[in-house]
Design an enzyme around this catalytic site. Structure first.
Site, PDB file in Angstrom:
ATOM      1  N   ARG A  39      17.527 -73.688  33.983  1.00 36.63           N
ATOM      2  CA  ARG A  39      16.687 -73.990  35.147  1.00 36.63           C
ATOM      3  C   ARG A  39      17.111 -75.332  35.737  1.00 36.63           C
ATOM      4  O   ARG A  39      17.446 -76.275  34.998  1.00 36.63           O
ATOM      5  CB  ARG A  39      15.201 -74.078  34.757  1.00 36.63           C
ATOM      6  CG  ARG A  39      14.515 -72.747  34.581  1.00 36.63           C
ATOM      7  CD  ARG A  39      14.382 -71.979  35.906  1.00 36.63           C
ATOM      8  NE  ARG A  39      13.661 -70.723  35.751  1.00 36.63           N
ATOM      9  CZ  ARG A  39      14.218 -69.559  35.401  1.00 36.63           C
ATOM     10  NH1 ARG A  39      15.516 -69.474  35.164  1.00 36.63           N
ATOM     11  NH2 ARG A  39      13.477 -68.468  35.296  1.00 36.63           N
TER      12      ARG A  39
ATOM     13  N   GLU B 116      15.984 -73.941  45.214  1.00 41.65           N
ATOM     14  CA  GLU B 116      16.882 -72.792  45.392  1.00 41.65           C
ATOM     15  C   GLU B 116      16.545 -72.049  46.684  1.00 41.65           C
ATOM     16  O   GLU B 116      15.378 -71.721  46.899  1.00 41.65           O
ATOM     17  CB  GLU B 116      16.762 -71.856  44.191  1.00 41.65           C
ATOM     18  CG  GLU B 116      17.264 -72.529  42.915  1.00 41.65           C
ATOM     19  CD  GLU B 116      17.273 -71.619  41.699  1.00 41.65           C
ATOM     20  OE1 GLU B 116      16.801 -70.472  41.788  1.00 41.65           O
ATOM     21  OE2 GLU B 116      17.771 -72.059  40.651  1.00 41.65           O
TER      22      GLU B 116
ATOM     23  N   HIS C  95      21.934 -68.395  41.013  1.00 43.53           N
ATOM     24  CA  HIS C  95      20.921 -67.946  40.048  1.00 43.53           C
ATOM     25  C   HIS C  95      21.087 -66.446  39.747  1.00 43.53           C
ATOM     26  O   HIS C  95      20.137 -65.674  39.870  1.00 43.53           O
ATOM     27  CB  HIS C  95      19.502 -68.250  40.564  1.00 43.53           C
ATOM     28  CG  HIS C  95      18.474 -68.238  39.459  1.00 43.53           C
ATOM     29  ND1 HIS C  95      17.313 -68.972  39.515  1.00 43.53           N
ATOM     30  CD2 HIS C  95      18.418 -67.572  38.264  1.00 43.53           C
ATOM     31  CE1 HIS C  95      16.602 -68.750  38.421  1.00 43.53           C
ATOM     32  NE2 HIS C  95      17.253 -67.909  37.654  1.00 43.53           N
TER      33      HIS C  95
ATOM     34  N   ARG D 106      16.921 -67.182  22.282  1.00 44.70           N
ATOM     35  CA  ARG D 106      17.597 -65.887  22.460  1.00 44.70           C
ATOM     36  C   ARG D 106      18.943 -66.047  23.161  1.00 44.70           C
ATOM     37  O   ARG D 106      19.965 -65.527  22.698  1.00 44.70           O
ATOM     38  CB  ARG D 106      16.697 -64.940  23.267  1.00 44.70           C
ATOM     39  CG  ARG D 106      15.521 -64.414  22.466  1.00 44.70           C
ATOM     40  CD  ARG D 106      14.509 -63.758  23.357  1.00 44.70           C
ATOM     41  NE  ARG D 106      13.937 -64.739  24.284  1.00 44.70           N
ATOM     42  CZ  ARG D 106      12.713 -64.678  24.789  1.00 44.70           C
ATOM     43  NH1 ARG D 106      11.926 -63.667  24.504  1.00 44.70           N
ATOM     44  NH2 ARG D 106      12.264 -65.599  25.596  1.00 44.70           N
TER      45      ARG D 106
END
Ligand SMILES: NC(=O)c1ccc[n+]([C@@H]2O[C@H](COP(=O)([O-])OP(=O)(O)OC[C@H]3O[C@@H](n4cnc5c(N)ncnc54)[C@H](O)[C@@H]3O)[C@@H](O)[C@H]2O)c1
Length: 342
Positions: free
Chosen positions: A244, A273, A292, A167
């Site tokens: 990621r 993170e 992010h 996508r």
């Protein structure tokens, strides 16, 4: 479906770890309260350990979650948990098999944040190629560096390689069709596309000026880009990661950048993170960083949050979520229709 109400008759507890949840919004907190839930706000703002999550979730029936680590131990420590509604589609922080075994439905929000992630990947590509962040810092220092080693790369006329053509990869391609670039993509699934040529990863790395990662982090894609793959890239190439952190070997990338084996990188996601402040990638000028935020925008967050809330309300009222990352959970006894009383 069997009831998700706590056996004591207490109100089911919904733990919301997504920051900035609209606790009074009609289709958010108010909808949860109307469904009889008690809301516990526990925003995940940085790292959260599985032990801390297990303690938080111990008597919860549902979670509206960020990237919290729902591993097998955490799931074992939450006997009442029936649904984790994840804002977004990345479920690498959730042990899906353990969730399915325990009857925990994992709901996601496909279609809500892919456009914003594609926009962000474009922003990162342009920023690193055109040296926008380096230029900004330089002008603020009172400098005026336009040529020589400060020269920006060309974007138009370059070759862009998309690793993962799902996508988000497709939305990035659609945006890039407006630029004068050649488009390559690799994917484990064959595809046909009028403007994008499917190639193997090795060819993509050898030929691209911009390599952008759009694969999920899964057992097969851990460190998909490491030393050997970086060695295939061109010296003027840049690497963009808005997928990621675990897909990329960060130590190998830091070495390649420091030694000038590739030109630059732009990263929205990290192995840990937030990344530690002494992380080598934070010290390099030819790296553009963000926290992010790829999937987050003023329109995507309310939509994801509303859909996650609807999934939880539905589950509390006995309906299975529509968009499941683990559809096999519906075979679990706890999601079977309750027997009709005779
Ligand atoms: N930065 C952000 O805020 C943000 C937001 C949303 C999603 N994401 C990340 O982006 C990822 C991709 O999202 P999507 O919606 O496009 O997913 P998707 O499932 O639609 O597409 C992923 C594509 O990658 C392919 N693929 C999987 N493993 C591969 C491999 N080893 N090599 C080549 N191709 C491979 C799949 O066949 C699929 O076509 C998500 O899994 C998520 O981790 C990040």
């Amino acid at each position: 479906m069997n009831s998700v109400a706590p056996p004591s008759g207490d109100r089911p507890k919904v733990v919301v770890t997504w920051p900035d949840y609209d606790v009074d919004g009609t289709n958010h907190g108010a909808a949860l309260r109307a469904a009889g839930a008690e809301i516990v706000l526990a925003p995940k703002l940085g790292h959260r350990s599985p032990a801390a999550l297990a303690e938080l979730m111990a008597d919860a029936s549902a979670a509206i979650a960020s990237t919290d680590p729902f591993d097998a131990q955490v799931l074992a420590a939450c006997p009442r948990l029936r649904v984790i509604a994840r804002l977004g589609v990345g479920v690498d922080s959730i042990d899906l098999e353990a969730a399915t075994d325990r009857g925990v439905a994992v709901a996601v929000t496909p279609g809500a944040n892919e456009g914003s992630t594609a926009d962000h990947a474009l922003a990162l590509m342009l920023a690193v190629t055109r040296r926008v962040v380096e230029q900004d810092a330089s002008v603020r220092r009172g400098e005026w560096n336009r040529t020589g080693r400060h020269m920006a790369g060309a974007f138009g006329g370059s070759t862009v390689g998309l690793v993962g053509f799902g996508r988000i990869g497709r939305l990035v391609a659609r945006r890039l069709e407006g630029f004068d670039v050649e488009l390559l993509a690799c994917d484990t699934r064959p595809f046909e596309h009028p403007a994008v040529r499917q190639v193997e990863l090795s060819e993509l790395l050898r030929r691209s000026d911009i390599v952008s990662l759009h694969v999920p982090y899964a057992p097969g894609s851990g460190h998909l880009i490491g030393d050997a793959e970086l060695a295939l890239m061109r010296p003027q190439a840049v690497l963009v990661n808005a997928a990621r952190g675990g897909i990329l070997d960060e130590s190998a990338l830091a070495a390649a950048l420091a030694e000038g084996r590739i030109r630059g990188a732009a990263l929205d996601v990290f192995q840990t993170e937030p990344p530690p402040t002494d992380h080598p990638l934070l010290k390099l000028p030819n790296v553009v960083l963000s926290s992010h935020i790829g999937g987050l925008s003023e329109s995507s967050v309310p939509e994801m949050s509303e859909r996650a809330t609807a999934a939880v309300v539905g589950a509390l009222e006995g309906r299975a979520p529509k968009d499941l990352a683990n559809p096999a959970v519906l075979a679990h006894p706890s999601w079977q229709p309750a027997p009709v009383p005779r």
